[in-house]
Design an enzyme around this catalytic site. Structure first.
Site, PDB file in Angstrom:
ATOM      1  N   ALA A 266     -88.058 -88.149  -6.903  1.00  0.00           N
ATOM      2  CA  ALA A 266     -88.648 -88.104  -8.248  1.00  0.00           C
ATOM      3  C   ALA A 266     -87.690 -88.624  -9.315  1.00  0.00           C
ATOM      4  CB  ALA A 266     -89.071 -86.677  -8.580  1.00  0.00           C
ATOM      5  N   CYS A 267     -86.444 -88.896  -8.944  1.00  0.00           N
ATOM      6  CA  CYS A 267     -85.412 -89.320  -9.895  1.00  0.00           C
ATOM      7  C   CYS A 267     -85.250 -90.838  -9.863  1.00  0.00           C
ATOM      8  CB  CYS A 267     -84.091 -88.638  -9.544  1.00  0.00           C
ATOM      9  SG  CYS A 267     -82.678 -89.236 -10.485  1.00  0.00           S
ATOM     10  N   GLY A 268     -85.374 -91.469 -11.020  1.00  0.00           N
ATOM     11  CA  GLY A 268     -85.230 -92.921 -11.101  1.00  0.00           C
ATOM     12  C   GLY A 268     -83.844 -93.397 -10.708  1.00  0.00           C
TER      13      GLY A 268
END
Length: 114
Positions: free
Chosen positions: A10-12
């Site tokens: 979920a983390c860019g």
């Protein structure tokens, strides 16, 4: 070269770091989704030592209740215990290779250990 990334899909920044690793030739990559497979305390200590960080340096405040729980001012042992219990408190992503470990924020930091 072997590389392990402790990844949050979920983390860019984590996704961008993973992409760098996947695009680098001759990397045998292990992806650990640490929210599903939490860290052990000894692994956190080793990663922090190898990256030249303290647990406080690697404490994720944004998007967590870590500051409300007083972790920002807690001891190293208390922070690591909280990180083991709730891996969302660990800043991301960490990458480890034979050349060391890094907290890859920004993602290009990973190139230091490739």
């Amino acid at each position: 070269m072997n590389a392990t990334i402790w990844h949050n899909p979920a983390c860019g920044t984590s996704r961008k770091t993973l992409a760098i690793l996947q695009e680098t030739p001759n990397i045998d990559l292990t992806v650990v989704e640490y929210l599903k497979h939490p860290y052990a305390a000894d692994k956190l200590r080793q990663l922090f030592t190898d990256a030249g960080l303290t647990a406080r340096d690697a404490l994720r405040l944004r998007g967590t209740d870590a500051e409300d729980r007083g972790l920002k001012d807690a001891s190293e042992d208390a922070i690591i215990a909280a990180m083991v219990a709730n891996p969302a408190y660990v800043e991301r992503p960490f990458v480890e290779t034979a050349k060391g470990a890094r907290l890859c924020r920004p993602q290009d930091v990973v190139r230091e250990i490739l």
